[in-house]
Design a protein around this motif. Structure first.
Motif, PDB file in Angstrom:
ATOM      1  N   PHE A   3      -0.241   1.236   1.391  1.00 61.72           N
ATOM      2  CA  PHE A   3      -0.234   2.001   2.424  1.00 61.72           C
ATOM      3  C   PHE A   3      -0.723   1.501   3.766  1.00 61.72           C
ATOM      4  O   PHE A   3       0.029   1.736   4.792  1.00 61.72           O
ATOM      5  CB  PHE A   3      -1.230   3.066   1.844  1.00 61.72           C
ATOM      6  CG  PHE A   3      -1.337   4.085   3.138  1.00 61.72           C
ATOM      7  CD1 PHE A   3      -0.452   5.053   3.411  1.00 61.72           C
ATOM      8  CD2 PHE A   3      -2.602   4.062   3.972  1.00 61.72           C
ATOM      9  CE1 PHE A   3      -0.659   6.035   4.368  1.00 61.72           C
ATOM     10  CE2 PHE A   3      -2.813   5.087   5.092  1.00 61.72           C
ATOM     11  CZ  PHE A   3      -1.547   5.929   5.043  1.00 61.72           C
ATOM     12  N   LEU A 138       6.434   8.193   2.463  1.00 61.06           N
ATOM     13  CA  LEU A 138       5.278   8.781   2.127  1.00 61.06           C
ATOM     14  C   LEU A 138       5.506  10.083   1.131  1.00 61.06           C
ATOM     15  O   LEU A 138       4.663  10.191   0.169  1.00 61.06           O
ATOM     16  CB  LEU A 138       4.751   9.474   3.455  1.00 61.06           C
ATOM     17  CG  LEU A 138       4.431   8.518   4.565  1.00 61.06           C
ATOM     18  CD1 LEU A 138       3.639   9.336   5.736  1.00 61.06           C
ATOM     19  CD2 LEU A 138       3.121   7.764   3.975  1.00 61.06           C
ATOM     20  N   TYR A 142       3.514   8.852  -2.645  1.00 58.72           N
ATOM     21  CA  TYR A 142       2.025   9.229  -2.811  1.00 58.72           C
ATOM     22  C   TYR A 142       2.084  10.756  -3.053  1.00 58.72           C
ATOM     23  O   TYR A 142       3.053  11.485  -3.172  1.00 58.72           O
ATOM     24  CB  TYR A 142       1.444   8.986  -1.317  1.00 58.72           C
ATOM     25  CG  TYR A 142       1.278   7.612  -1.022  1.00 58.72           C
ATOM     26  CD1 TYR A 142       0.633   6.541  -1.286  1.00 58.72           C
ATOM     27  CD2 TYR A 142       2.590   7.136   0.046  1.00 58.72           C
ATOM     28  CE1 TYR A 142       0.718   5.480  -0.732  1.00 58.72           C
ATOM     29  CE2 TYR A 142       2.566   5.976   0.343  1.00 58.72           C
ATOM     30  CZ  TYR A 142       1.406   5.227   0.129  1.00 58.72           C
ATOM     31  OH  TYR A 142       1.651   3.671   0.438  1.00 58.72           O
ATOM     32  N   LEU A 150      -1.327  12.504   5.070  1.00 53.73           N
ATOM     33  CA  LEU A 150      -0.579  11.127   5.428  1.00 53.73           C
ATOM     34  C   LEU A 150       0.339  11.439   6.541  1.00 53.73           C
ATOM     35  O   LEU A 150       0.576  10.409   7.329  1.00 53.73           O
ATOM     36  CB  LEU A 150       0.161  10.673   4.200  1.00 53.73           C
ATOM     37  CG  LEU A 150      -0.702  10.259   3.122  1.00 53.73           C
ATOM     38  CD1 LEU A 150       0.118  10.023   1.790  1.00 53.73           C
ATOM     39  CD2 LEU A 150      -1.611   9.223   3.302  1.00 53.73           C
TER      40      LEU A 150
END
Length: 295
Positions: A3, A138, A142, A150
């Motif tokens: 990340f 993203l 995730y 995020l």
């Protein structure tokens, strides 16, 4: 770790793109553009930015077996190349084999403004592609409940990157302007150092993205699953799990459904037949009671 690698890549991509977007009017003016020409260069930016987002999505859908991180890598490569070319060609013209000379005011408009308009198209296009790819990465990499947080981090990254890149470019511009007789700046010395710096930042982001891209997902991962084994050439094989159906299994399922419906119908029929005499007797008793009351 992946990340924060992604955040570093996006910091480079967003900073470079926002520097060009925020500075395009000053870049055009330093190259001798008129007010109308500067406006035209600025008008190209939202068009190119939107086209970059659409093309990033289209290419990812058209090539679903390519990891999304590689589209982000391509966007950074385009940024590095476009800014490097701008630094090389902005504000000067080539002579016949003797090197370069400072651009004269009477030089053709194509020589003066060509690099500016090319930069106004290529850099925002790369920025839009990076932004579109980042949101998809993203969402796919995730947990969904964390997507809002995020996305907020992504927006904060864009803001900080744009601020840092724009301030750095402005500092280099002011340093170049301080050498001249006025506060404004004209010629190659105005933005060439900033172009080289932004090109180096984009190149650094490109190399980090090369390391990060293998950890991103393919768009096809949601629809395909790896089959057992590989092809003769060593490539991975995929079998669809959503759109392909087993006809034999479908026929079995259909037969089971038909048998179940028939059994349910028979049960309903038996239940109706069993209750019908009782209903008739009850109606007869009520009719007899009503007749006795009339008598």
């Amino acid at each position: 770790v992946d990340f924060w690698l992604l955040e570093l890549v996006l910091f480079c991509a967003f900073g470079v793109g926002l520097f060009v977007i925020n500075s395009i009017s000053s870049i055009a003016a330093s190259a001798g553009a008129s007010g109308a020409q500067s406006t035209a260069a600025a008008a190209l930016i939202p068009i190119s930015n939107g086209a970059g987002r659409l093309c990033a999505a289209w290419f990812a859908d058209a090539r679903p077996h390519i990891r999304r991180g590689y589209w982000l890598t391509a966007a950074l490569a385009l940024s590095a190349v476009s800014l490097g070319l701008a630094a090389r060609t902005y504000g000067h013209v080539e002579t016949d084999g003797t090197g370069t000379t400072q651009l004269e005011p009477a030089a053709p408009a194509v020589a003066r403004l060509g690099p500016v308009f090319a930069l106004a198209v290529l850099a925002p296009f790369a920025y839009g592609g990076a932004w579109g790819s980042a949101q998809a990465i993203l969402a796919e990499s995730y947990p969904l409940p964390a997507f809002g947080v995020l996305l907020g981090v992504l927006a904060a990254t864009a803001g900080l990157a744009g601020l840092a890149a724009s301030d750095s470019g402005a500092a280099l511009y002011q340093a170049a302007a301080a050498v001249g007789p006025s506060a404004s700046c004209a010629g190659a010395r105005c933005f060439r150092p900033a172009f080289w710096m932004m090109s180096a930042i984009a190149a650094a982001g490109f190399f980090v993205s090369v390391l990060h891209a293998p950890y991103t997902r393919r768009p096809a991962d949601a629809l395909l699953e790896p089959a057992v084994g590989t092809a003769a050439d060593g490539s991975e094989q995929y079998t669809t799990t959503i759109y392909e159906h087993d006809e034999e299994q479908d026929s079995v399922d259909g037969s089971d459904a038909a048998a179940g419906a028939a059994a349910a119908g028979a049960h309903i029929g038996r239940s109706s037949g069993a209750h019908a005499p009782r209903a008739a007797n009850a109606n007869g008793d009520r009719a007899a009671a009503a007749g006795s009351m009339l008598l």
